[in-house]
Enzyme design. Structure first.
Site, PDB file in Angstrom:
ATOM      1  CG  HIS A   1     -38.042 -36.097   8.935  1.00  0.00           C
ATOM      2  ND1 HIS A   1     -37.034 -35.353   9.074  1.00  0.00           N
ATOM      3  CD2 HIS A   1     -38.275 -35.969   7.520  1.00  0.00           C
ATOM      4  CE1 HIS A   1     -36.851 -34.628   8.134  1.00  0.00           C
ATOM      5  NE2 HIS A   1     -37.574 -34.941   7.077  1.00  0.00           N
TER       6      HIS A   1
ATOM      7  CG  ASP B   1     -49.944 -31.520   4.194  1.00  0.00           C
ATOM      8  OD1 ASP B   1     -50.292 -31.270   2.726  1.00  0.00           O
ATOM      9  OD2 ASP B   1     -51.127 -31.293   5.055  1.00  0.00           O
ATOM     10  CG  LEU B   2     -42.852 -35.519   2.119  1.00  0.00           C
ATOM     11  CD1 LEU B   2     -43.013 -36.823   2.424  1.00  0.00           C
ATOM     12  CD2 LEU B   2     -42.019 -34.992   1.029  1.00  0.00           C
ATOM     13  CG  ASP B   3     -40.999 -35.493   5.901  1.00  0.00           C
ATOM     14  OD1 ASP B   3     -41.291 -36.742   5.953  1.00  0.00           O
ATOM     15  OD2 ASP B   3     -40.174 -35.037   5.090  1.00  0.00           O
ATOM     16  CD  GLU B   4     -44.781 -29.754   7.136  1.00  0.00           C
ATOM     17  OE1 GLU B   4     -45.244 -29.302   8.157  1.00  0.00           O
ATOM     18  OE2 GLU B   4     -43.783 -29.191   6.538  1.00  0.00           O
TER      19      GLU B   4
END
Length: 298
Positions: free
Chosen positions: A206, A240-243
């Site tokens: 990310h 869970d996006l970017d989690e």
């Protein structure tokens, strides 16, 4: 030629012991370390290095043991004989040869710095991986990948064919015995189903700290906010996006005179560093999942 004159032919040098890695996680209780070390001793193995961690918050115990063993010990025999210990402690465990190079797939879109970095590190032996293929929803890096003599798979993705495209990826993973998928700036959101099927086997980079500056143009957002540190986060992919569980983060200090374009250039470097370390640690089986966190025996 050696003749029967009392001289003996030179004997081959002793074969070096095979190197192995055992990783495990289980509910924490007394006797785990003793059981593992006793097992290795009784099977003729020698512990080269051992790391462990008990998490009081989750009540879980984690361990990574690097050990050696002479023939006739084999991975198959070790796994078969260790199974009883694993069952008795309710372990999630694996045993692998240290020399095994993990087979991985790289995925990329239109930003190639992480791809290029991983390709080069793999070629010079800095990453213990075999790159089975590079997958992209564009063809921009087909020539670069071909220069490394690695298969390039163009799998276009749009709203209508997303399920079909992911099915092609899963088929590739199965056919090539791929253990890890690396999103090297692959700018497509994966479906919940794909994330579940490859849980703990997809790493993403990310282009920011998480969870700060989500969305488009994070470096421009950072510039607007006058940040003094920029960074990148390598993490496992979840629904869970970017989690997903964070593996590694890298930072660089910047001054007030740095432009957005300069931030982007600096950011590319920290992205490459964070992702390369995450891939290396995973390939060396140094990362164990601990719920939404990771335990890393680096």
């Amino acid at each position: 030629m050696w003749h029967a004159t009392g001289m003996t032919a030179p004997q081959p040098a002793d074969t070096a012991p095979e190197q192995y890695v055992l990783t495990l996680s289980c509910p924490d209780k007394q006797g785990i370390v003793h059981a593992v070390s006793s097992y290795l001793f009784m099977t003729g193995c020698n512990i080269e290095d051992s790391q462990q961690f008990g998490d009081h918050d989750t009540g879980l115990f984690f361990m990574r043991v690097h050990f050696s063993a002479d023939s006739p010990v084999t991975p198959e025999k070790l796994r078969a004989s260790f199974a009883a210990i694993g069952d008795s402690f309710r372990m999630d465990w694996q045993i692998h040869r240290s020399s095994e190079r993990m087979r991985i797939v790289l995925m990329v879109s239109k930003f190639g710095h992480c791809l290029n970095d991983l390709l080069f590190r793999s070629r010079i032996g800095a990453l213990p991986v075999d790159i089975a293929a590079v997958v992209s929803n564009h063809t921009d890096f087909a020539e670069l990948v071909a220069s490394y003599d690695i298969p390039f798979r163009h799998i276009p993705v749009n709203r209508e064919n997303k399920a079909e495209a992911e099915a092609q990826l899963l088929e590739l993973v199965r056919e090539e015995n791929v253990e890890l998928v690396v999103l090297a700036r692959y700018m497509q959101v994966l479906s919940d189903d794909l994330c579940k099927q490859l849980s703990g086997r997809i790493i993403n980079i990310h282009h920011s700290f998480l969870p700060s500056f989500k969305g488009a143009k994070p470096y421009h957002q950072a510039h607007t906010r006058g940040v003094k540190l920029i960074g990148a986060t390598a993490h496992y992919v979840t629904a869970d996006l970017d989690e997903g569980p964070i593996i590694e983060q890298e930072v660089e200090r910047v001054g007030h005179g740095v432009t957005p374009d300069q931030l982007v250039a600096i950011g590319r470097d920290v992205e490459c560093q964070a992702l390369a370390r995450a891939v290396k640690w995973h390939a060396e089986r140094r990362i164990l999942l601990n719920g939404r966190r990771t335990v890393i025996f680096a």
